[in-house]
Write a protein that holds these residues in place. Structure first.
Motif, PDB file in Angstrom:
ATOM      1  N   GLY A 274       0.808  -1.212   0.000  1.00  0.00           N
ATOM      2  CA  GLY A 274       0.000   0.000   0.000  1.00  0.00           C
ATOM      3  C   GLY A 274       0.843   1.264   0.000  1.00  0.00           C
ATOM      4  N   ASN A 275       2.023   1.202   0.648  1.00  0.00           N
ATOM      5  CA  ASN A 275       2.916   2.358   0.637  1.00  0.00           C
ATOM      6  C   ASN A 275       3.389   2.683  -0.779  1.00  0.00           C
ATOM      7  OD1 ASN A 275       2.813   2.759   3.406  1.00  0.00           O
ATOM      8  ND2 ASN A 275       4.505   1.367   3.806  1.00  0.00           N
ATOM      9  N   THR A 276       3.511   1.646  -1.605  1.00  0.00           N
ATOM     10  CA  THR A 276       3.901   1.858  -2.999  1.00  0.00           C
ATOM     11  C   THR A 276       2.837   2.662  -3.732  1.00  0.00           C
ATOM     12  OG1 THR A 276       5.020  -0.280  -2.912  1.00  0.00           O
ATOM     13  CG2 THR A 276       4.690   0.693  -5.089  1.00  0.00           C
ATOM     14  N   LEU A 277       1.582   2.350  -3.462  1.00  0.00           N
ATOM     15  CA  LEU A 277       0.500   3.112  -4.071  1.00  0.00           C
ATOM     16  C   LEU A 277       0.570   4.580  -3.661  1.00  0.00           C
ATOM     17  CD1 LEU A 277      -2.480   0.622  -3.596  1.00  0.00           C
ATOM     18  CD2 LEU A 277      -1.356   1.208  -5.747  1.00  0.00           C
ATOM     19  N   SER A 278       0.896   4.838  -2.397  1.00  0.00           N
ATOM     20  CA  SER A 278       1.030   6.224  -1.936  1.00  0.00           C
ATOM     21  C   SER A 278       2.180   6.923  -2.644  1.00  0.00           C
ATOM     22  CB  SER A 278       1.254   6.248  -0.412  1.00  0.00           C
ATOM     23  OG  SER A 278       0.147   5.696   0.270  1.00  0.00           O
ATOM     24  N   LEU A 279       3.290   6.195  -2.836  1.00  0.00           N
ATOM     25  CA  LEU A 279       4.428   6.768  -3.559  1.00  0.00           C
ATOM     26  C   LEU A 279       4.051   7.089  -4.990  1.00  0.00           C
ATOM     27  CD1 LEU A 279       7.455   7.458  -3.836  1.00  0.00           C
ATOM     28  CD2 LEU A 279       7.854   5.034  -4.361  1.00  0.00           C
ATOM     29  N   PHE A 280       3.369   6.172  -5.660  1.00  0.00           N
ATOM     30  CA  PHE A 280       2.963   6.412  -7.046  1.00  0.00           C
ATOM     31  C   PHE A 280       2.044   7.629  -7.129  1.00  0.00           C
ATOM     32  CE2 PHE A 280       3.425   1.717  -8.623  1.00  0.00           C
ATOM     33  CZ  PHE A 280       4.786   1.806  -8.423  1.00  0.00           C
ATOM     34  N   GLU A 281       1.146   7.736  -6.169  1.00  0.00           N
ATOM     35  CA  GLU A 281       0.215   8.870  -6.173  1.00  0.00           C
ATOM     36  C   GLU A 281       0.973  10.184  -6.010  1.00  0.00           C
ATOM     37  OE1 GLU A 281      -3.790  10.452  -3.775  1.00  0.00           O
ATOM     38  OE2 GLU A 281      -2.835   8.549  -3.226  1.00  0.00           O
ATOM     39  N   SER A 282       1.958  10.208  -5.110  1.00  0.00           N
ATOM     40  CA  SER A 282       2.726  11.435  -4.880  1.00  0.00           C
ATOM     41  C   SER A 282       3.553  11.809  -6.104  1.00  0.00           C
ATOM     42  CB  SER A 282       3.636  11.269  -3.665  1.00  0.00           C
ATOM     43  OG  SER A 282       4.681  10.342  -3.919  1.00  0.00           O
ATOM     44  N   GLU A 283       3.951  10.805  -6.893  1.00  0.00           N
ATOM     45  CA  GLU A 283       4.761  11.051  -8.095  1.00  0.00           C
ATOM     46  C   GLU A 283       3.897  11.224  -9.338  1.00  0.00           C
ATOM     47  OE1 GLU A 283       8.092  11.307  -8.363  1.00  0.00           O
ATOM     48  OE2 GLU A 283       8.459  11.012  -6.219  1.00  0.00           O
ATOM     49  N   GLY A 284       2.574  11.072  -9.203  1.00  0.00           N
ATOM     50  CA  GLY A 284       1.698  11.159 -10.358  1.00  0.00           C
ATOM     51  C   GLY A 284       1.909  10.034 -11.341  1.00  0.00           C
ATOM     52  N   TYR A 285       2.304   8.868 -10.823  1.00  0.00           N
ATOM     53  CA  TYR A 285       2.666   7.738 -11.678  1.00  0.00           C
ATOM     54  C   TYR A 285       1.474   6.796 -11.837  1.00  0.00           C
ATOM     55  CZ  TYR A 285       5.408   3.807 -13.485  1.00  0.00           C
ATOM     56  OH  TYR A 285       5.911   2.797 -14.266  1.00  0.00           O
ATOM     57  N   GLU A 286       1.078   6.527 -13.077  1.00  0.00           N
ATOM     58  CA  GLU A 286      -0.097   5.699 -13.329  1.00  0.00           C
ATOM     59  C   GLU A 286       0.183   4.527 -14.258  1.00  0.00           C
ATOM     60  OE1 GLU A 286      -3.011   8.372 -14.827  1.00  0.00           O
ATOM     61  OE2 GLU A 286      -3.388   9.327 -12.876  1.00  0.00           O
ATOM     62  N   ASN A 287       1.433   4.377 -14.659  1.00  0.00           N
ATOM     63  CA  ASN A 287       1.792   3.401 -15.682  1.00  0.00           C
ATOM     64  C   ASN A 287       2.093   2.035 -15.062  1.00  0.00           C
ATOM     65  OD1 ASN A 287       2.509   2.517 -18.281  1.00  0.00           O
ATOM     66  ND2 ASN A 287       4.666   2.950 -17.898  1.00  0.00           N
ATOM     67  N   PHE A 288       1.121   1.472 -14.338  1.00  0.00           N
ATOM     68  CA  PHE A 288       1.381   0.212 -13.651  1.00  0.00           C
ATOM     69  C   PHE A 288       0.123  -0.638 -13.574  1.00  0.00           C
ATOM     70  CE2 PHE A 288      -0.327   2.918 -10.347  1.00  0.00           C
ATOM     71  CZ  PHE A 288      -1.060   2.057  -9.540  1.00  0.00           C
ATOM     72  N   ALA A 289       0.351  -1.917 -13.334  1.00  0.00           N
ATOM     73  CA  ALA A 289      -0.737  -2.857 -13.041  1.00  0.00           C
ATOM     74  C   ALA A 289      -0.265  -3.769 -11.925  1.00  0.00           C
ATOM     75  CB  ALA A 289      -1.092  -3.669 -14.283  1.00  0.00           C
ATOM     76  N   MET A 290      -1.185  -4.165 -11.054  1.00  0.00           N
ATOM     77  CA  MET A 290      -0.865  -5.026  -9.920  1.00  0.00           C
ATOM     78  C   MET A 290      -1.306  -6.450 -10.185  1.00  0.00           C
ATOM     79  SD  MET A 290      -1.628  -3.296  -6.245  1.00  0.00           S
ATOM     80  CE  MET A 290      -3.236  -2.731  -6.751  1.00  0.00           C
ATOM     81  N   ALA A 291      -0.479  -7.391  -9.758  1.00  0.00           N
ATOM     82  CA  ALA A 291      -0.811  -8.812  -9.888  1.00  0.00           C
ATOM     83  C   ALA A 291      -1.006  -9.419  -8.503  1.00  0.00           C
ATOM     84  CB  ALA A 291       0.296  -9.554 -10.622  1.00  0.00           C
ATOM     85  N   ALA A 292      -1.733 -10.515  -8.453  1.00  0.00           N
ATOM     86  CA  ALA A 292      -1.860 -11.261  -7.206  1.00  0.00           C
ATOM     87  C   ALA A 292      -0.519 -11.892  -6.862  1.00  0.00           C
ATOM     88  CB  ALA A 292      -2.929 -12.340  -7.348  1.00  0.00           C
ATOM     89  N   PRO A 293      -0.265 -12.194  -5.584  1.00  0.00           N
ATOM     90  CA  PRO A 293       0.983 -12.875  -5.213  1.00  0.00           C
ATOM     91  C   PRO A 293       1.184 -14.149  -6.027  1.00  0.00           C
ATOM     92  CG  PRO A 293      -0.159 -12.116  -3.252  1.00  0.00           C
ATOM     93  CD  PRO A 293      -1.095 -11.881  -4.397  1.00  0.00           C
TER      94      PRO A 293
END
Length: 416
Positions: A274-293
């Motif tokens: 979840g901290n990664t999502l906060s980092l992406f939001e602060s950087e305005g970064y949207e070029n990602f997709a999340m996978a299940a473990p």
């Protein structure tokens, strides 16, 4: 009256034992069975917004005091040196009645009698709504010593441009080691790193998830060392392949982060939470997709669990236990995690993420999250395991040799 600690040198955590009293002079309830008195609760700064946190705690504490007639003295203590502060305070019999703990602290404290066993205070208390994986962190030797309030779940975040460049679909991400291996080879062939790897960080984010996915264990609660068994060695072999074949950056042996390479578009996938999502939001970064473990033999990942516990020398155990139940109930998990942005450990409270698809997605992965090695020596064995993993990556040992050396090092720690 508080119980007395038999305290050996404070530097070691296996230093304390509690002399057991029958508690007959403990005045936590009056003659009508109602609680009274006061308790001291230690919390930490969970965000950078003390104003929001203060308002949150005011609501939680006010509701408890109104319901139970017990005064709560809430104190916020810094994260730095928290182990030493807790141990020193309890040794002097002026510690808190409730405090926040994490998974590698709980078994250390519980194993030497420092924590209040909560089972007798739970009665018919419903634990069914807790995420099952979160309860692993609060139990030691089949006894319950805390209740969980927050979780994390680590998983893989993919750069969607790289995924498309190697001819794959960002909406159909790898689910197994086999699929991830195929994608990694394509990424390297295209001139990218497949993955980040923080070899200088905690084993919780590097070796352990792969080891668990392979069906292995590090160390059981009965002191059985299993890190050099075939399933665990398979994880060493995978990491060795990742490094020797260039799937991960050259500095991965000692690296603490690869954020720069990720944001520069050099890495196909990173491990995050979840901290990664906060980092992406602060950087305005949207070029990602999340996978299940990922899955090999098991689908599992790492994710810490935060809990509230009570020391066994509290002079108001009933009130302390009731506060622990209160602060981790459904309503207060919504309050706490809405402010702190962690994932609730009660399934019903996860509705705080409704309408936030990325947070909803990562919250769904806590069912797969293990909190590390739950053992009194879980923290102590990490440096030795890390050293052997690094030795293997440097080409000094084979995966089996590194695993065998790690096993021998763990045995030495257990013998101390």
């Amino acid at each position: 009256m508080k119980k007395t600690w038999v305290w050996l040198p404070v530097i070691s955590l296996a230093l304390a034992a509690c002399s057991q009293e029958d508690g007959s002079d403990n005045a936590s309830s009056n003659s009508d069975g109602e609680m009274s008195g006061e308790i001291t609760v230690w919390v930490h700064p969970y965000t950078g917004d003390s104003e929001k946190e203060d308002a949150m705690w005011d609501e939680i504490v006010s509701d408890y005091e109104s319901e139970h007639g017990v005064t709560v003295n809430l104190e916020t203590i810094p994260w730095a040196n928290r182990d030493q502060k807790v141990l020193t305070a309890l040794a002097a019999n002026n510690g808190p009645d409730v405090f926040y703990a994490i998974p590698d602290q709980m078994p250390q404290y519980a194993d030497v009698g420092m924590l209040l066993e909560l089972d007798s205070y739970l009665g018919d208390y419903d634990l069914e709504n807790f995420v099952e994986s979160s309860l692993v962190s609060v139990q030691w030797q089949d006894k319950t010593y805390g209740l969980p309030i927050l979780q994390e779940a680590y998983t893989l975040f993919y750069n969607t441009d790289i995924v498309e460049e190697i001819g794959e679909d960002p909406e159909n991400l790898p689910e197994t080691w086999e699929e991830f291996t195929a994608w990694s080879e394509k990424a390297v062939e295209a001139g990218y790193y497949a993955h980040s790897f923080q070899g200088g960080g905690s084993m919780n984010g590097t070796l352990y998830p792969f080891l668990w996915q392979a069906g292995g264990e590090v160390l059981t609660s009965d002191d059985e060392v299993k890190i050099n068994e075939p399933e665990a060695v398979e994880a060493f072999e995978l990491i060795n392949t990742m490094y020797q074949d260039g799937w991960i950056p050259e500095d991965s042996i000692t690296a603490m982060a690869h954020n720069e390479q990720w944001f520069n578009g050099e890495i196909m996938a990173i491990t995050g939470s979840g901290n990664t999502l906060s980092l992406f939001e602060s950087e305005g970064y949207e070029n990602f997709a999340m996978a299940a473990p990922l899955t090999n033999q098991e689908q599992v990942t790492y994710g810490t669990t935060g809990m509230f516990v009570a020391p066994s020398n509290t002079d108001n155990p009933e009130a302390a236990a009731e506060f622990i139940k209160h602060v981790t109930n459904e309503e207060n998990q919504r309050r706490f995690n809405s402010v702190t942005k962690y994932i609730p450990t009660r399934e019903a409270a996860k509705d705080i993420f409704d309408g936030q698809p990325h947070l909803e997605q990562i919250a769904s992965y806590t069912q797969y999250a293990l909190p590390g090695v739950i053992h009194p020596k879980g923290r102590d064995i990490m440096p030795s395991i890390q050293a052997e993993l690094q030795s293997m990556m440097a080409g000094e040992k084979s995966p089996q040799e590194a695993a065998d050396a790690a096993a021998a090092a763990i045995e030495n720690v257990l013998a101390q």
